[in-house]
Write a protein that holds these residues in place. Structure first.
Motif, PDB file in Angstrom:
ATOM      1  N   CYS A  17      -1.923   0.882  -7.501  1.00 23.02           N
ATOM      2  CA  CYS A  17      -2.489  -0.289  -8.181  1.00 23.02           C
ATOM      3  C   CYS A  17      -2.905  -1.335  -7.144  1.00 23.02           C
ATOM      4  O   CYS A  17      -3.981  -1.929  -7.259  1.00 23.02           O
ATOM      5  CB  CYS A  17      -1.475  -0.887  -9.161  1.00 23.02           C
ATOM      6  SG  CYS A  17      -1.187   0.189 -10.571  1.00 23.02           S
ATOM      7  N   SER A  23      -4.815  -2.741 -12.469  1.00 24.61           N
ATOM      8  CA  SER A  23      -3.532  -3.108 -13.071  1.00 24.61           C
ATOM      9  C   SER A  23      -2.800  -1.836 -13.474  1.00 24.61           C
ATOM     10  O   SER A  23      -3.407  -0.762 -13.557  1.00 24.61           O
ATOM     11  CB  SER A  23      -3.778  -3.966 -14.312  1.00 24.61           C
ATOM     12  OG  SER A  23      -4.387  -3.169 -15.310  1.00 24.61           O
ATOM     13  N   SER A  24      -1.495  -1.952 -13.748  1.00 27.40           N
ATOM     14  CA  SER A  24      -0.766  -0.752 -14.173  1.00 27.40           C
ATOM     15  C   SER A  24      -1.268  -0.292 -15.540  1.00 27.40           C
ATOM     16  O   SER A  24      -1.188   0.890 -15.882  1.00 27.40           O
ATOM     17  CB  SER A  24       0.744  -0.974 -14.154  1.00 27.40           C
ATOM     18  OG  SER A  24       1.065  -2.106 -14.890  1.00 27.40           O
TER      19      SER A  24
END
Ligand SMILES: NC(=O)C1=CN([C@@H]2O[C@H](COP(=O)(O)OP(=O)(O)OC[C@H]3O[C@@H](n4cnc5c(N)ncnc54)[C@H](O)[C@@H]3O)[C@@H](O)[C@H]2O)[C@@H](O)CC1
Ligand SMILES: [K+]
Length: 514
Positions: A17, A23-24
């Motif tokens: 990431c 983003s996750s």
């Protein structure tokens, strides 16, 4: 192929990431997208009801994201949430919100057995309850949910790992594990897939590439790695046109006693078929005619004793030794082994009764030549390292022994492990048909032969185990599991070498012939 621990995979997610500036939740979208592609390719829009059971962590988040994608493509989907706590993960919550954008049918919140749905046998169950974040056994009504899913004959697809299994820890409660028919795991398989107690819950799996940071994957030392054909092929040493039998080593094989001479016959034949230049067999006098008749290529060196082994002369300097097959555990044999160890510096293969003798006389460990390969079956292993509590405890005990004495030890099983100082290799070949008398004798002969030819001990062990399994696979394909015998495995050793260099057939386009 590398196997990473859950901790390493979390780190890989984080670094990915960071480096890819996503983003996750983006990573989860990618992961769920891969599961969707897999399903969509196979289902082609078929209106089979799909029941997705989600937990409240990121595995549940995957399930929600998958549900959204399936609904968007017109599939018939029901999403259920096991609402056992309000400690929901961030990515779960984001995907919980997003699924509401594509359907008016909100996920069904379950808070007890009364909420469990009926599932038709022809439906599909997706298990997204727990992933690699599981830290304890599934309990209470969520365990009942697992039992409910397991009682259904519907096809079960697990996301990342069957819920209830730990990625790299022992099975805490075998009842509370989803009996998935197939598992789609992210990036790399998990250790649990290859060990007997947990592997039984993962009959089939595929690893889906979710684009984790390649540098991390390449540079990080894994907890284990799977041995596949390309690796074994890279170890293979081409023969020189001008070589002679002296270039391929002289193996001394010692073992056999009255009533167990067949073990030596099997080992000897396997050793010769694996390519050693010369083979001398040391057997009690009663075995001389048997060996000379059954294996005319081998030279035979009779023991002083008629029925058992009492002395193994090595004054003629064999390249290496393989010892123990069908040897018996008499006191004079123990003395012969002690002398053999004292007189030999080069690594050797130690099998069967030689291992039982070492278990009885633990001080012999100190004199085993460093780099030697021990090939115990599970019973012999137990005698060597003591009773273990679970698969991981077994591995730990073996690792400690390997490190203390600088040895290589096999942990035989459906996926045989080759454990050496600082390394665990998981074999990928073999089948249940190979659980048959003499199969281990064939393996010891093969490894001894590779060692005699100058392969490094760890390579000889990895290669021997792989080729043995590959020969066994060919035997099982032709004969069926039940009819696989040690001799049938041995007679396919040649095929196992040839198979290393066989190219995979390119995918066929079945429609192209019309
Ligand atoms: N960016 C990421 O981190 C990615 C994560 N992915 C998914 O995330 C999963 C891991 O997610 P999580 O770490 O959220 O964990 P899980 O979703 O596996 O478990 C959820 C939470 O339940 C709790 N828990 C553990 N054992 C329990 C038990 N027996 N009973 C009740 N609660 C228990 C834990 O606190 C855990 O955090 C992976 O398996 C994979 O499916 C994928 O989406 C790929 C990307
Ligand atoms: K799961």
């Amino acid at each position: 192929m590398k196997i990473f621990s859950a901790e390493q995979l979390y780190e890989a997610d984080r670094i990915t990431c960071e480096k890819q500036q996503i983003s996750s939740t983006d990573l989860m979208e990618r992961a769920a997208g891969q599961i969707f592609n897999w399903l969509n390719t196979r289902m082609q829009g078929a209106q089979v009801p799909i029941h997705i059971f989600c937990g409240i962590g990121n595995n549940g988040g995957d399930g929600l994201a998958l549900g959204r994608m399936l609904i968007n493509h017109g599939y018939k989907v029901e999403v259920y949430i096991a609402n056992f706590t309000d400690k929901r993960s961030k990515c779960f919550l984001i995907n919980y919100g997003r699924i509401k954008d594509v359907t008016k049918n909100w996920p069904k919140l379950m808070s007890g057995p009364d909420d469990f749905p009926e599932i038709h046998p022809d439906d599909i169950i997706v298990d997204a309850l727990f992933g690699i974040g599981l830290t304890r056994a599934i309990e209470g009504w969520v365990k009942e949910l697992v039992l409910h899913l397991n009682s259904s004959p519907a096809f079960k697809l697990a996301i990342d790992i069957p819920s209830g299994l730990s990625a790299n820890g022992p099975v805490l409660d075998p009842e509370g594990v989803v009996r998935a028919n197939h598992t789609l795991t992210f990036q790399t398989p998990k250790m649990a897939f290859f060990l007997p107690k947990s592997g039984q819950f993962v009959p089939y799996f595929e690893a889906l590439d979710i684009g984790l940071d390649p540098q991390y994957l390449i540079e990080t030392k894994p907890m284990a790695s799977i041995v596949l054909k390309p690796e074994v092929k890279s170890f293979y040493r081409q023969r020189n046109k001008y070589s002679h039998k002296g270039d391929y080593g002289h193996l001394l094989m010692a073992g056999g006693n009255q009533g167990q001479m067949g073990a030596m016959v099997l080992s000897s034949q396997a050793a010769l078929r694996t390519g050693c230049g010369l083979l001398t067999v040391h057997v009690p006098k009663c075995g001389l005619d048997i060996l000379q008749t059954a294996v005319p290529e081998a030279m035979a060196q009779p023991d002083l004793e008629e029925l058992t082994i009492s002395d193994i002369p090595v004054n003629w300097s064999p390249t290496t030794v393989a010892v123990g097959m069908g040897m018996g555990t008499k006191a004079e044999t123990a003395e012969a082994i002690k002398t053999l160890f004292a007189q030999t510096e080069q690594p050797m293969v130690i099998d069967a009764d030689a291992l039982n003798l070492i278990s009885e006389h633990q001080n012999m460990f100190d004199s085993i030549p460093q780099g030697s390969i021990l090939t115990p079956h599970p019973g012999e292993l137990k005698r060597l390292v003591g009773e273990w509590t679970d698969d991981y405890d077994k591995i730990e005990r073996v690792k400690q022994l390997c490190e203390k004495h600088q040895l290589i030890i096999l942990v035989k099983g459906a996926n045989t492990l080759v454990i050496g100082p600082g390394l665990i290799k998981i074999n990928s070949t073999g089948n249940p048909g190979m659980a048959t008398a003499g199969s281990g004798d064939v393996l010891s002969g093969m490894i001894g032969s590779l060692l005699a030819q100058g392969y490094e001990p760890i390579i000889a062990a990895i290669m021997g185990v792989y080729l043995h399994g590959s020969a066994g696979n060919m035997a099982a394909t032709e004969l069926g599991f039940e009819a696989v015998t040690a001799s049938e495995i041995s007679s396919r050793i040649s095929e196992s070498f040839l198979e290393l260099f066989r190219e995979e057939a390119p995918p066929q386009n079945s429609g192209s012939k019309e």
